[in-house]
Design a protein around this motif. Sequence first.
Motif, PDB file in Angstrom:
ATOM      1  N   THR A  26      77.508   1.604  69.502  1.00  0.00           N
ATOM      2  CA  THR A  26      78.343   1.640  70.695  1.00  0.00           C
ATOM      3  C   THR A  26      78.272   0.276  71.366  1.00  0.00           C
ATOM      4  OG1 THR A  26      77.924   4.002  70.996  1.00  0.00           O
ATOM      5  CG2 THR A  26      78.714   2.790  72.916  1.00  0.00           C
ATOM      6  N   GLU A  27      79.433  -0.240  71.747  1.00  0.00           N
ATOM      7  CA  GLU A  27      79.572  -1.579  72.325  1.00  0.00           C
ATOM      8  C   GLU A  27      78.985  -2.653  71.408  1.00  0.00           C
ATOM      9  OE1 GLU A  27      81.550  -2.083  74.555  1.00  0.00           O
ATOM     10  OE2 GLU A  27      81.717  -0.225  75.698  1.00  0.00           O
ATOM     11  N   ALA A  28      79.132  -2.456  70.113  1.00  0.00           N
ATOM     12  CA  ALA A  28      78.731  -3.458  69.111  1.00  0.00           C
ATOM     13  C   ALA A  28      79.600  -3.281  67.871  1.00  0.00           C
ATOM     14  CB  ALA A  28      77.252  -3.328  68.771  1.00  0.00           C
ATOM     15  N   THR A  33      87.340   0.690  70.083  1.00  0.00           N
ATOM     16  CA  THR A  33      86.801  -0.167  71.138  1.00  0.00           C
ATOM     17  C   THR A  33      87.403   0.292  72.455  1.00  0.00           C
ATOM     18  OG1 THR A  33      88.551  -1.786  70.694  1.00  0.00           O
ATOM     19  CG2 THR A  33      86.407  -2.200  69.672  1.00  0.00           C
ATOM     20  N   ALA A  34      86.937  -0.263  73.551  1.00  0.00           N
ATOM     21  CA  ALA A  34      87.404   0.133  74.876  1.00  0.00           C
ATOM     22  C   ALA A  34      88.927   0.012  74.964  1.00  0.00           C
ATOM     23  CB  ALA A  34      86.747  -0.750  75.938  1.00  0.00           C
ATOM     24  N   ARG A  75      89.096  -9.401  63.297  1.00  0.00           N
ATOM     25  CA  ARG A  75      89.405  -8.875  64.629  1.00  0.00           C
ATOM     26  C   ARG A  75      90.078  -7.505  64.593  1.00  0.00           C
ATOM     27  NH1 ARG A  75      92.979 -12.843  63.486  1.00  0.00           N
ATOM     28  NH2 ARG A  75      95.226 -12.481  63.803  1.00  0.00           N
ATOM     29  N   THR A  76      90.774  -7.158  63.490  1.00  0.00           N
ATOM     30  CA  THR A  76      91.408  -5.839  63.445  1.00  0.00           C
ATOM     31  C   THR A  76      90.431  -4.726  63.100  1.00  0.00           C
ATOM     32  OG1 THR A  76      92.060  -6.152  61.131  1.00  0.00           O
ATOM     33  CG2 THR A  76      93.653  -6.802  62.823  1.00  0.00           C
ATOM     34  N   VAL A  77      89.270  -5.062  62.546  1.00  0.00           N
ATOM     35  CA  VAL A  77      88.272  -4.041  62.231  1.00  0.00           C
ATOM     36  C   VAL A  77      87.094  -4.076  63.201  1.00  0.00           C
ATOM     37  CG1 VAL A  77      88.866  -3.954  59.794  1.00  0.00           C
ATOM     38  CG2 VAL A  77      87.082  -5.520  60.555  1.00  0.00           C
ATOM     39  N   CYS A  78      87.012  -5.149  63.984  1.00  0.00           N
ATOM     40  CA  CYS A  78      85.931  -5.283  64.949  1.00  0.00           C
ATOM     41  C   CYS A  78      86.528  -5.436  66.343  1.00  0.00           C
ATOM     42  CB  CYS A  78      85.042  -6.473  64.576  1.00  0.00           C
ATOM     43  SG  CYS A  78      83.845  -6.929  65.857  1.00  0.00           S
ATOM     44  N   GLY A  79      86.947  -6.644  66.671  1.00  0.00           N
ATOM     45  CA  GLY A  79      87.545  -6.878  67.977  1.00  0.00           C
ATOM     46  C   GLY A  79      86.546  -7.203  69.070  1.00  0.00           C
ATOM     47  N   GLY A  80      85.248  -7.073  68.768  1.00  0.00           N
ATOM     48  CA  GLY A  80      84.237  -7.399  69.765  1.00  0.00           C
ATOM     49  C   GLY A  80      84.178  -6.371  70.883  1.00  0.00           C
ATOM     50  N   GLY A 102      88.308 -11.672  76.368  1.00  0.00           N
ATOM     51  CA  GLY A 102      87.516 -12.821  75.944  1.00  0.00           C
ATOM     52  C   GLY A 102      86.592 -12.493  74.781  1.00  0.00           C
ATOM     53  N   SER A 103      85.759 -13.473  74.416  1.00  0.00           N
ATOM     54  CA  SER A 103      84.857 -13.302  73.280  1.00  0.00           C
ATOM     55  C   SER A 103      83.616 -12.500  73.674  1.00  0.00           C
ATOM     56  CB  SER A 103      84.424 -14.666  72.741  1.00  0.00           C
ATOM     57  OG  SER A 103      85.503 -15.309  72.116  1.00  0.00           O
ATOM     58  N   ASP A 104      83.101 -11.768  72.698  1.00  0.00           N
ATOM     59  CA  ASP A 104      81.884 -10.987  72.874  1.00  0.00           C
ATOM     60  C   ASP A 104      80.681 -11.897  72.625  1.00  0.00           C
ATOM     61  OD1 ASP A 104      79.725  -9.278  72.723  1.00  0.00           O
ATOM     62  OD2 ASP A 104      80.635  -7.907  71.281  1.00  0.00           O
ATOM     63  N   PRO A 105      79.854 -12.158  73.639  1.00  0.00           N
ATOM     64  CA  PRO A 105      78.744 -13.097  73.460  1.00  0.00           C
ATOM     65  C   PRO A 105      77.620 -12.582  72.574  1.00  0.00           C
ATOM     66  CG  PRO A 105      78.649 -12.108  75.640  1.00  0.00           C
ATOM     67  CD  PRO A 105      79.946 -11.673  75.030  1.00  0.00           C
TER      68      PRO A 105
END
Length: 356
Positions: A225-227, A256-257, A317-322, A336-339
């Motif tokens: 979750t959130e990763a 994702t959210a 980005r289509t399978v993750c997206g951060g 924005g980017s996921d740190p």
Amino acid sequence: MHINTDTRPLVLIWELTQACDLACDHCRADAVPDRHPEELTTAEAKSLLDDAREFGEGQLVVFSGGDPLKRDDLIELVEYGTEIGLNVTLTPSGTASLTRDRIDRLADAGLRRMALSIDGPSPDAHDSFRGEAGSYTDTIAAARMATDAGIPLQVNSTVCQRTVGGLPGLRDVVRDLGAVLWSVFFLVPIGRGTALSPISPERSESVMEWLQTVADEEPFGVKTTEAPHYRRVGIQRREDEGTDATGSRSRSMGITAGDGFAFVSHTGELFPSGFLPKSAGNVREHSVVDLYRTADLFERLRDPDALTGKCGACPYRTVCGGSRSRAFATTGDPLGSDPLCPYVPEGYDGPLPADG
């Protein structure tokens, strides 16, 4: 069953209340002992569930909190949601309020799954994180009672610097309890969680790789979750092993959210996630279905090409997206980017999250 996340969420979470007897170090909600006077009433809650049914057959609705057991109408709402065709699950707090009688009544009402949080492999580790002596014992007892009542068990665990060392021991706990799923939450600095230290991006990568091995070896499922870069790590692993099918990077996977995931607050505000408290409107005034499908914020979050920084340039980005929630919490920009993700796309020379 394939679900088009443009039109319905895989997971709709409703925060029944922010009231809770625990004082967990990572609490997103800054939970308090007493219920808020502007919580959705029983009638409003049933109206929300009626609307949620319009997403489609078998919509998953998670009753969350705070501690949903603080509401006297919880059993009634589980029963109602089940009767109208929703798949209702519950994330109660690990307290002595989870009695055998209550758990049996939840089972009789049709509850499909119970998710309990365990954040350390021992009473001391868990209880200090949860802010309540005896929480570990109460949670383990509730987990066993849920299984006895025929309710499938999910275990939720938080990953931050304080807890990451306990993950191997937690793996054993999850197995011993007979859980069907281990949901591993990577800290987002919001609420009380701002006082905790996240693990480093490099450490998160090694934890992801370890979790991939856990998923291969254990009888229970593993999700993060959130990763969402857990999915990228898995794809890279299969590519390295030569076992991945062609085109995996272009597939849409997971949630994702705002994209397959939505959160209704205790006062009816619709957020992309409980960890991304940016409202798209209130379910007292608008259908949750209309808000999810047409709100500008949700539409932007469902467009991977709208992402900025290295997340926007990432081939995964289509399978993750951060994590959109972590991006918002750390930069104020949900696109924005996921740190937490250390991956830098080949040829990318733009700013990194640490550089702002």
